[in-house]
Write an enzyme that holds these catalytic residues in place. Structure first.
Site, PDB file in Angstrom:
ATOM      1  N   ARG A  27      -3.331   4.564 -15.436  1.00  0.00           N
ATOM      2  CA  ARG A  27      -2.660   4.103 -14.549  1.00  0.00           C
ATOM      3  C   ARG A  27      -1.795   2.857 -15.198  1.00  0.00           C
ATOM      4  O   ARG A  27      -0.765   2.547 -14.829  1.00  0.00           O
ATOM      5  CB  ARG A  27      -3.187   3.679 -13.129  1.00  0.00           C
ATOM      6  CG  ARG A  27      -3.402   5.005 -12.249  1.00  0.00           C
ATOM      7  CD  ARG A  27      -3.492   4.909 -10.820  1.00  0.00           C
ATOM      8  NE  ARG A  27      -4.986   4.585 -10.846  1.00  0.00           N
ATOM      9  CZ  ARG A  27      -5.224   3.718 -10.114  1.00  0.00           C
ATOM     10  NH1 ARG A  27      -4.533   2.691  -9.427  1.00  0.00           N
ATOM     11  NH2 ARG A  27      -6.763   3.128 -10.075  1.00  0.00           N
ATOM     12  N   GLU A  43      42.072   2.244   9.417  1.00  0.00           N
ATOM     13  CA  GLU A  43      42.077   3.099   8.216  1.00  0.00           C
ATOM     14  C   GLU A  43      42.837   2.262   6.923  1.00  0.00           C
ATOM     15  O   GLU A  43      43.380   1.128   7.477  1.00  0.00           O
ATOM     16  CB  GLU A  43      43.320   4.086   8.384  1.00  0.00           C
ATOM     17  CG  GLU A  43      43.660   4.982   7.423  1.00  0.00           C
ATOM     18  CD  GLU A  43      42.647   5.557   6.765  1.00  0.00           C
ATOM     19  OE1 GLU A  43      41.573   5.439   6.341  1.00  0.00           O
ATOM     20  OE2 GLU A  43      43.012   6.963   6.262  1.00  0.00           O
ATOM     21  N   GLY A  91      49.006   6.907   7.365  1.00  0.00           N
ATOM     22  CA  GLY A  91      48.818   5.891   8.135  1.00  0.00           C
ATOM     23  C   GLY A  91      49.227   5.843   9.471  1.00  0.00           C
ATOM     24  O   GLY A  91      48.929   7.025  10.241  1.00  0.00           O
ATOM     25  N   HIS A 138      38.612   7.200  10.160  1.00  0.00           N
ATOM     26  CA  HIS A 138      39.583   7.709   9.284  1.00  0.00           C
ATOM     27  C   HIS A 138      39.140   8.269   7.867  1.00  0.00           C
ATOM     28  O   HIS A 138      38.192   7.804   7.509  1.00  0.00           O
ATOM     29  CB  HIS A 138      40.865   6.689   9.174  1.00  0.00           C
ATOM     30  CG  HIS A 138      41.098   5.928  10.288  1.00  0.00           C
ATOM     31  ND1 HIS A 138      42.078   6.504  11.129  1.00  0.00           N
ATOM     32  CD2 HIS A 138      40.732   5.102  11.130  1.00  0.00           C
ATOM     33  CE1 HIS A 138      42.186   5.762  12.381  1.00  0.00           C
ATOM     34  NE2 HIS A 138      41.299   4.934  12.356  1.00  0.00           N
ATOM     35  N   ASN A 150      49.616  13.602  11.234  1.00  0.00           N
ATOM     36  CA  ASN A 150      48.773  14.431  10.237  1.00  0.00           C
ATOM     37  C   ASN A 150      49.747  15.915  10.331  1.00  0.00           C
ATOM     38  O   ASN A 150      50.096  16.187   9.224  1.00  0.00           O
ATOM     39  CB  ASN A 150      47.594  14.779  10.886  1.00  0.00           C
ATOM     40  CG  ASN A 150      46.309  13.890  10.843  1.00  0.00           C
ATOM     41  OD1 ASN A 150      45.645  13.796  11.500  1.00  0.00           O
ATOM     42  ND2 ASN A 150      46.608  12.968   9.851  1.00  0.00           N
ATOM     43  N   ARG A 170      35.988  12.424  11.642  1.00  0.00           N
ATOM     44  CA  ARG A 170      37.340  11.814  11.515  1.00  0.00           C
ATOM     45  C   ARG A 170      38.123  12.110  13.057  1.00  0.00           C
ATOM     46  O   ARG A 170      37.472  12.829  13.705  1.00  0.00           O
ATOM     47  CB  ARG A 170      38.258  12.487  10.518  1.00  0.00           C
ATOM     48  CG  ARG A 170      37.980  12.401   9.029  1.00  0.00           C
ATOM     49  CD  ARG A 170      38.683  13.144   8.118  1.00  0.00           C
ATOM     50  NE  ARG A 170      39.969  12.801   8.204  1.00  0.00           N
ATOM     51  CZ  ARG A 170      40.993  13.426   7.462  1.00  0.00           C
ATOM     52  NH1 ARG A 170      40.774  14.398   6.766  1.00  0.00           N
ATOM     53  NH2 ARG A 170      42.174  13.029   7.550  1.00  0.00           N
ATOM     54  N   HIS A 171      38.960  11.405  13.310  1.00  0.00           N
ATOM     55  CA  HIS A 171      39.515  11.542  14.507  1.00  0.00           C
ATOM     56  C   HIS A 171      40.089  12.878  14.299  1.00  0.00           C
ATOM     57  O   HIS A 171      40.357  13.647  13.494  1.00  0.00           O
ATOM     58  CB  HIS A 171      40.931  10.397  14.643  1.00  0.00           C
ATOM     59  CG  HIS A 171      41.774  10.447  13.329  1.00  0.00           C
ATOM     60  ND1 HIS A 171      42.494  11.284  13.242  1.00  0.00           N
ATOM     61  CD2 HIS A 171      41.686   9.697  12.363  1.00  0.00           C
ATOM     62  CE1 HIS A 171      43.409  11.091  11.952  1.00  0.00           C
ATOM     63  NE2 HIS A 171      42.686  10.050  11.641  1.00  0.00           N
ATOM     64  N   ARG A 214      44.267   7.061  17.610  1.00  0.00           N
ATOM     65  CA  ARG A 214      43.820   8.216  17.419  1.00  0.00           C
ATOM     66  C   ARG A 214      42.235   8.492  17.404  1.00  0.00           C
ATOM     67  O   ARG A 214      41.530   9.536  17.641  1.00  0.00           O
ATOM     68  CB  ARG A 214      44.391   8.865  15.973  1.00  0.00           C
ATOM     69  CG  ARG A 214      44.163   7.978  14.718  1.00  0.00           C
ATOM     70  CD  ARG A 214      45.039   8.657  13.813  1.00  0.00           C
ATOM     71  NE  ARG A 214      45.182   7.859  12.472  1.00  0.00           N
ATOM     72  CZ  ARG A 214      45.744   6.993  12.085  1.00  0.00           C
ATOM     73  NH1 ARG A 214      46.537   6.024  12.915  1.00  0.00           N
ATOM     74  NH2 ARG A 214      45.589   6.352  10.745  1.00  0.00           N
ATOM     75  N   LEU A 216       0.750  -1.405  -0.052  1.00  0.00           N
ATOM     76  CA  LEU A 216       0.245  -0.081   0.076  1.00  0.00           C
ATOM     77  C   LEU A 216       0.730   1.302  -0.045  1.00  0.00           C
ATOM     78  O   LEU A 216       1.995   1.114   0.281  1.00  0.00           O
ATOM     79  CB  LEU A 216      -0.961  -0.052   1.146  1.00  0.00           C
ATOM     80  CG  LEU A 216      -1.661  -1.064   1.282  1.00  0.00           C
ATOM     81  CD1 LEU A 216      -2.385  -1.171   2.731  1.00  0.00           C
ATOM     82  CD2 LEU A 216      -3.034  -0.940   0.187  1.00  0.00           C
ATOM     83  N   SER A 273       9.529   3.430  -1.562  1.00  0.00           N
ATOM     84  CA  SER A 273      10.479   4.230  -2.214  1.00  0.00           C
ATOM     85  C   SER A 273      11.731   4.183  -1.141  1.00  0.00           C
ATOM     86  O   SER A 273      12.889   4.160  -1.966  1.00  0.00           O
ATOM     87  CB  SER A 273      10.036   5.549  -2.258  1.00  0.00           C
ATOM     88  OG  SER A 273       8.976   5.799  -3.116  1.00  0.00           O
ATOM     89  N   VAL A 280      38.178   5.674   5.154  1.00  0.00           N
ATOM     90  CA  VAL A 280      37.196   4.771   5.498  1.00  0.00           C
ATOM     91  C   VAL A 280      35.555   5.538   5.584  1.00  0.00           C
ATOM     92  O   VAL A 280      34.698   5.039   5.196  1.00  0.00           O
ATOM     93  CB  VAL A 280      37.226   4.083   6.869  1.00  0.00           C
ATOM     94  CG1 VAL A 280      36.012   3.512   7.357  1.00  0.00           C
ATOM     95  CG2 VAL A 280      38.495   3.318   7.024  1.00  0.00           C
TER      96      VAL A 280
END
Lengths: 533, 451
Positions: free
Chosen positions: B77, B301, B243, B366, B237, B230-231, B281, B21, B27, B369
Site C-alpha cells: 500500500r 439568459e 434573446g 435558458h 423562438n 429550458r423554458h 418566459r 476513513l 471520492s 445558462v
C-alpha cells in the site's frame, strides 16, 4: 417594536412577489418583447404601488459630481457612508442587480461580533462591511463605542459601562438604554433602508446577551450569525491595545493613562467572558482565532453570503504594512500596441520614484525606532503589471534587492477597439458607443474592450491578497488598475472609480486602521506628504 | 483572457490530500472539486490511490489486505502511494498543472509528514481536507454506493461486500489519527465534521486554497437530484429571434402544463423549489407548478447586447465579423454590449453554490445558462459546452454520485422549434449531423455518466 414596523419586513415569500418587482404573469403587457431587463438594470416600484420597468440610470450628473468631489478633495474612506433607502448605486464588485436590493436570496442577516476588548472586533466589522459592500450587499456596521460617546471619560460610570455586566444602577440602566438604541437602529436599517447585512460591534461576551439578540432578530426573520474573535497570541493582543488607544475614546489623555484605562477595561471583562460553545442551541457561529490563523465554523446553515464572508475571513490577516500605488514611467511612443521599455525620462522617473519610496519607509522606520508604535517596519515588496515599461519601472528596486514581481492580474484595462485613440477620435469613430459609455463609464465596454467591472472581477484574487499580506506593497501599474484597487480599499462607488485621478507626481499611500483606511499623497521627488483627511 | 491566469497568477501549485476513513465521501468531494475547478478553467486532476494499487496487481483485495499489522500488505500500500505521488509530480511538470487532488486515506500523522516533505521538495503547497463523520446513515449510504460501483467489489454480492468493507473500516480505525489543533497547528488543513456541522479551517495561505475551501463548504453529501428545463417555446423562438423577453407560444404554454404532470409523475410527493430567471418566459413556464418559486437575476439568459431580438440571419448580415468571431470562439466571444459564456459562468457562482447546498431544486432557465450549468455537473470542456444541443420541451434529471452524475432526459412530446445553430451557418435546426453529434439526449430517455 410596533406591529406596523414588523409588517414592513417582508417575508421571503413576500419578497419574491413584491420585492423583485418582476412583471407577473397576469399582465403580459405590450407587443414589445425586447429585453429591458439587463444585468445592470432592475425595476423600481412606482408610487402607485404597481411596478414599471425602467432602465436604471446609474447616476444623475449632479450626484456624481458631489460624490466625486467628496473623494477627490478629501479622499475619505467611504466604508461608513450610510446605506440610503433609494440609493441604487451599484457596487464595483457586484455581479448583478436586483429590485429588492438584496442579493443571492440570502435574506437579511445580522452578524454579531463577540470578544474581549482588544480582539480586533471593530477592524473585523469594518473589513467585512468593506468586502460585502464591494459585492453589492447593503451592509452597515454598528459600533457600540459611538453610543457611549457622551459619558464623561474620566468618571467611574465611564469605567462601569465598559463592563459587559455593569455593577452600578446607573451603569445597568446605561447599558440597557444603549443596547435598546443600537437594536432599534439596526431594525430601522433593515426596514427603512432596505438593509441586508448589519454588523454589530460590541463585546457580547455574555451568553444571555447573545440569546436575547438571537431571539429578537430571529423573530423578525433576520438570520443571526456570531463571529467570536479569540486572541491568545500575546504579541497580537499587545498590538491591538496599541491600536485601540488611538481611538477617539482616548484622545485627551496621555499614552500611559490610556493603556492603564484600557487594561482596566480588559480586567473587568475577563472574568465575565463566556466563550461560545455548541451548547448555545441552534446558534450559528464562527470562531476567528488569532486573526484568521484558524477558523471554526459551527452549524453554518445560511448559505452563500455567509460562506462568502468565511471565505473573506480566511484571507484576512493582521496588516502591518501599507499599500502604495504609483504609475509607471513613460516610454517613447506611449502607445498601447507597442509594448516598450522606458525612455530616458521614464528611467529618471523610476529612479526618483524608488528614492522617494525608500525615503518614506526610512522615515517611518526612524519614527518606529523612536517609539512611535503607529509606524511599521514591514519589508517592502513591489508588484508590477506584466508590461515592459511597468516592470522596467521597478528595476531600481530590484537593484537594491527588493523583490519585484510581475503580476498578470495587474494588466491594464484592455481598451479594445479604442486603443490609442484620443477622446475626439473616439467621438468621431464610435459616436454611438461614446455616447453610451458616458451613461455608465464603469460597466460600459467598447468593442472588444474590458469594462472596469470586468477588471474588478478579474482582480478579485489581488484584493484578497492585499488583505492577507503583512508586507508593505508598492503597486506600479496603469491608472485603470490603480483606480479599481484604490476603489476597493477606500470603498468608492462605481461612479467614482472611473474618475479617480492618479498622476506621475505622487505616490499614494494607504494605511490601515481599525475604523477606516487613510490616504496620504507623497510628492515625487521631494517626498512632501500631503495628509489628506 | 483565461480564468486560469486569474486564479493562478503566481504559478501556485497545490496538492489537496483527502484524509479520512473509508466511506466518508472523500471520492465524492474530490470529484466535485475537479469539476468545479475545471469549470473555472483551472487545470486540475484527481489521483486515486486505489487505482494505483490496482495497477500493482491488487485488484479485489479483501479486508485483510488493509490490516496494518501485516507488514507485507502495508508495504504494497505504501508503494501505491509512492507511485501515485510520482505520477502526480510528473503531471505537474508535464502538463503544467495547478491543483492535484490525492484521493486516498492519509490517516496517520507519519504518512502526512512524509507527504508534506515530498511536496516541499517539489515546490507544491500541501493542504489536507479531512472528512470526519460518525453519522451512521451517511456512512452506510456511502458503503452501499462503493459496494455497488467500485471495481474492488464487483465479484461480491452486496451482503458479503458490506461485511468485508466494514472489516476494512475497522482496520483503518485502529490507526486513524484525526487532525488535532495542538499537534497539527502548523499544517494547512480543513476538517469537516459530519460534512458541515463543524468546519475547522487552519492556516490558509493562498487565495486558491481559500477558494477551494469556500467551494467545499457548500457541498452536501446527501443523495439528491436536480431537475433542469429550458423554458417552453417562446414567441421569439418561433420567430427565430434570439434573446428578448417574450412570452410563451401556445405550444410553450402546453409544455408548461405538461411540466406539472411530468414532475408529478417522476417525482411523486416531493416538494421542489423552483428557480427561474427574471424573464417572463421562464416564469410562465413555471406558472402551473404549485411549489415555492425563486427568481434569480443570475439565471437570466446570456445577454446578446446589440443583437438582442435579431435572428441569426440578421446578425450575419448586419455584423458579419461578429458572427464569424463568435463561431470561432463561442465560449469567449462577447456580444457587443452583451456577455460571453465566461461572463455567464462568473455570474452563476452564487447559483452554483446554493445549488450544492440545496436539495430538490427545479431550475427553469435558458439555453446558454443551462449549457453552463450542465457543463458544470457533467464536466464538459469549454470548447464543447457552448455547442451542446439542449432541446426545448425536455426535462432533465441529474443525480450527482461519487463516480459521476447520472442524467435522465424526459421528453414532453410537445413539438417545438429547434433553436440549435451549428457552426458556420445562420440556419437553425436539430436534424443536422452536427447537432446529432452534440445532442446530449440522443434517445428519449438516456443515461449518461459524466466523464
Amino acid at each position: 417594536m410596533s406591529a406596523q414596523q414588523k409588517s414592513n419586513i417582508l417575508s421571503d415569500e413576500e419578497e419574491l412577489l413584491n420585492g423583485l418587482g418582476s412583471q407577473l404573469l397576469s399582465h403580459p403587457s405590450s407587443n414589445n418583447m425586447a429585453r429591458l431587463n439587463k444585468r445592470w438594470t432592475h425595476t423600481v416600484p412606482n408610487h402607485n404601488g404597481g411596478h414599471h420597468r425602467r432602465a436604471r440610470t446609474i447616476a444623475t450628473p449632479t450626484s456624481s459630481f458631489t460624490d466625486l468631489s467628496r473623494h477627490q478633495q478629501h479622499l475619505i474612506d467611504g466604508v461608513h457612508d450610510p446605506v440610503i433607502m433609494n440609493d441604487d448605486t451599484l457596487s464595483p464588485g457586484q455581479l448583478y442587480s436586483t429590485d429588492s436590493g438584496k442579493l443571492f436570496h440570502a435574506g437579511r442577516i445580522l452578524v454579531v461580533l463577540v470578544g474581549l476588548p482588544a480582539t480586533s472586533k471593530t477592524l473585523l466589522s469594518v473589513a467585512i462591511t468593506r468586502y460585502t459592500r464591494w459585492l453589492g450587499v447593503r451592509t452597515e456596521s454598528f459600533h457600540i463605542s459611538k453610543y457611549k460617546a457622551d459619558v464623561d471619560k474620566g468618571s467611574d460610570l465611564s469605567l462601569d459601562i465598559q463592563s459587559a455586566a455593569p455593577v452600578t444602577e446607573e451603569g445597568k440602566q446605561f447599558k440597557k438604554t444603549m443596547i435598546k438604541s443600537i437594536v432599534r437602529d439596526m431594525i430601522m436599517f433593515f426596514i427603512e433602508n432596505r438593509g441586508q447585512l448589519a454588523i454589530y460591534d460590541a463585546l457580547n461576551i455574555l451568553a444571555s446577551d447573545r440569546e436575547e439578540l438571537n431571539r429578537v432578530f430571529s423573530k423578525l426573520g433576520v438570520k443571526v450569525l456570531f463571529i467570536e474573535s479569540i486572541m491568545n497570541d500575546a504579541e497580537l493582543v499587545h498590538r491591538n491595545i496599541e491600536m485601540a488607544i488611538q481611538s477617539n475614546d482616548y484622545v485627551e489623555c496621555s499614552k500611559e493613562e490610556a493603556i492603564e484605562r484600557y487594561m482596566k477595561r480588559l480586567t473587568i471583562n475577563e472574568p465575565l467572558y463566556e466563550t461560545m460553545t455548541k451548547e448555545e442551541k441552534g446558534v450559528s457561529f464562527i470562531k476567528y482565532i488569532n486573526f484568521g490563523e484558524k477558523l471554526v465554523v459551527m452549524n453554518n446553515q445560511y448559505g452563500y453570503l455567509i460562506n462568502k464572508i468565511v471565505f473573506f475571513l480566511m484571507n484576512l490577516r493582521d496588516k502591518k504594512g501599507c499599500v502604495y500605488f504609483a504609475r509607471c514611467g513613460t516610454s517613447d511612443k506611449d502607445k498601447y500596441i507597442d509594448d516598450e521599455y522606458l525612455n530616458e525620462e521614464g528611467l529618471e522617473y523610476s529612479k526618483l520614484l524608488t528614492e522617494t519610496m525608500l525615503r518614506r519607509l526610512e522615515d517611518k522606520k526612524k519614527r518606529a525606532e523612536q517609539g512611535d508604535k503607529d509606524e511599521n517596519i514591514s519589508p517592502l515588496i513591489v508588484w508590477t503589471s506584466p508590461r515592459k515599461r511597468t516592470y522596467d519601472s521597478g528595476r531600481f528596486f530590484l537593484e537594491r534587492g527588493i523583490p519585484v514581481t510581475k503580476r498578470n492580474l495587474l494588466k491594464q484595462l484592455n481598451p479594445g477597439a479604442i486603443a490609442d485613440l484620443s477622446k475626439d477620435e473616439i467621438k468621431e469613430k464610435y459616436p454611438a458607443e461614446y455616447k453610451e459609455s458616458l451613461r455608465d463609464p464603469y460597466h460600459y465596454r467598447f468593442p472588444r474592450a474590458e469594462s472596469y467591472h470586468d477588471l474588478a472581477v478579474r482582480m478579485e484574487p489581488l484584493l484578497l491578497e492585499l488583505e492577507h499580506t503583512s508586507n508593505n506593497v508598492l503597486i506600479i501599474a496603469h491608472e485603470s488598475t490603480i483606480r479599481v484597487l484604490f476603489g476597493y480599499l477606500m470603498a468608492c462607488t462605481c461612479i467614482e472609480v472611473p474618475n479617480l485621478k492618479f498622476t506621475r507626481d505622487h505616490i499614494i499611500e494607504i494605511s490601515f486602521s481599525p475604523f477606516c483606511n487613510k490616504v496620504r499623497r507623497i510628492s515625487i521627488p521631494d517626498g512632501a506628504i500631503n495628509y489628506v483627511v | 483572457m483565461g480564468f486560469r491566469i486569474i486564479a493562478n497568477d503566481q504559478d501556485v501549485r497545490i496538492c489537496v490530500f483527502m484524509v479520512g476513513l473509508p466511506a466518508r465521501g472523500k471520492s465524492f468531494i474530490s470529484q466535485k472539486i475537479v469539476r468545479y475547478l475545471s469549470w473555472l478553467s483551472i487545470k486540475v486532476k484527481c489521483f486515486n490511490v486505489g487505482s494505483f494499487r490496482r495497477q500493482l496487481g491488487i485488484t479485489q483485495p479483501d479486508a485483510e489486505f488493509f490490516n496494518f499489522a501485516n507488514q507485507e500488505y502495508v508495504n504494497i500500500r505504501r508503494q501505491s502511494v509512492i507511485n501515485t505521488m510520482e505520477s502526480m509530480f510528473q503531471w505537474f511538470e508535464d502538463e503544467n498543472g495547478t491543483v492535484a487532488i490525492l484521493d486516498g486515506t492519509s490517516i496517520t500523522c507519519e504518512r502526512r509528514t512524509w507527504l508534506v516533505e515530498e511536496c516541499e521538495k517539489h515546490n507544491i503547497q500541501p493542504m489536507f481536507l479531512e472528512s470526519w463523520s460518525d453519522n451512521e446513515d451517511l456512512i452506510m449510504e456511502n458503503v452501499k454506493e462503493i459496494n455497488t460501483k467500485s471495481p474492488d467489489y464487483a465479484h461480491l454480492d452486496v451482503a458479503s461486500a458490506t461485511r468485508d468493507f466494514m472489516k476494512k473500516i475497522e482496520y483503518y480505525e485502529k490507526v486513524y489519527e484525526t487532525f488535532d489543533s495542538e499537534k497539527d497547528g502548523h499544517l494547512t488543513y480543513v476538517k469537516m465534521v459530519n460534512v458541515s456541522d463543524e468546519v475547522i479551517i487552519n492556516k490558509i495561505e493562498t487565495y486558491l486554497q481559500s477558494r477551494i475551501v469556500f467551494y467545499v463548504m457548500n457541498i452536501r453529501i446527501k443523495p439528491r437530484c436536480i431537475w433542469l428545463s429550458r423554458h417552453g417555446e417562446s414567441i421569439y423562438n418561433v420567430e427565430q429571434k434570439i434573446g428578448g423577453d417574450s412570452i410563451l407560444s401556445e405550444r410553450g404554454l402546453a409544455y408548461a402544463r405538461k411540466l406539472k404532470d411530468m414532475i408529478e409523475e417522476n417525482a411523486p410527493g416531493e416538494t421542489l423549489t423552483v428557480w427561474t430567471s427574471t424573464l417572463k418566459r421562464t416564469q410562465e413556464t413555471a406558472q402551473f407548478l404549485s411549489f415555492k418559486k425563486l427568481q434569480w437575476k443570475a439565471l437570466d439568459e446570456l445577454d446578446a447586447g446589440v443583437c438582442d431580438g435579431m435572428t441569426y440571419e440578421e446578425i450575419e448580415a448586419k455584423y458579419p465579423e461578429d458572427f464569424k468571431a463568435r463561431d470561432a470562439d463561442k465560449y469567449e466571444y462577447r456580444y457587443r454590449g452583451g456577455e460571453s459564456y465566461r461572463d455567464v459562468v462568473i455570474r452563476l457562482e452564487p447559483v452554483i453554490m446554493e445549488l450544492e447546498r440545496q436539495e430538490n431544486i427545479l431550475i427553469i432557465t435558458h439555453q446558454a445558462v443551462l449549457r453552463c450549468i450542465y457543463a458544470y455537473f457533467m464536466n464538459v470542456p469549454q470548447e464543447e459546452s457552448p455547442w451542446m444541443a439542449i432541446p426545448l420541451h425536455t426535462l432533465m434529471k441529474l443525480e450527482p454520485k461519487a463516480y459521476g452524475t447520472k442524467v435522465t432526459a424526459l421528453k414532453a412530446n410537445i413539438p417545438a422549434v429547434s433553436t440549435y445553430k451549428e457552426k458556420g451557418t445562420s440556419q437553425v435546426g436539430e436534424n443536422t449531423k452536427e447537432s446529432q453529434l452534440h445532442n446530449i439526449l440522443r434517445r428519449d430517455s438516456e443515461v449518461a455518466l459524466s466523464r
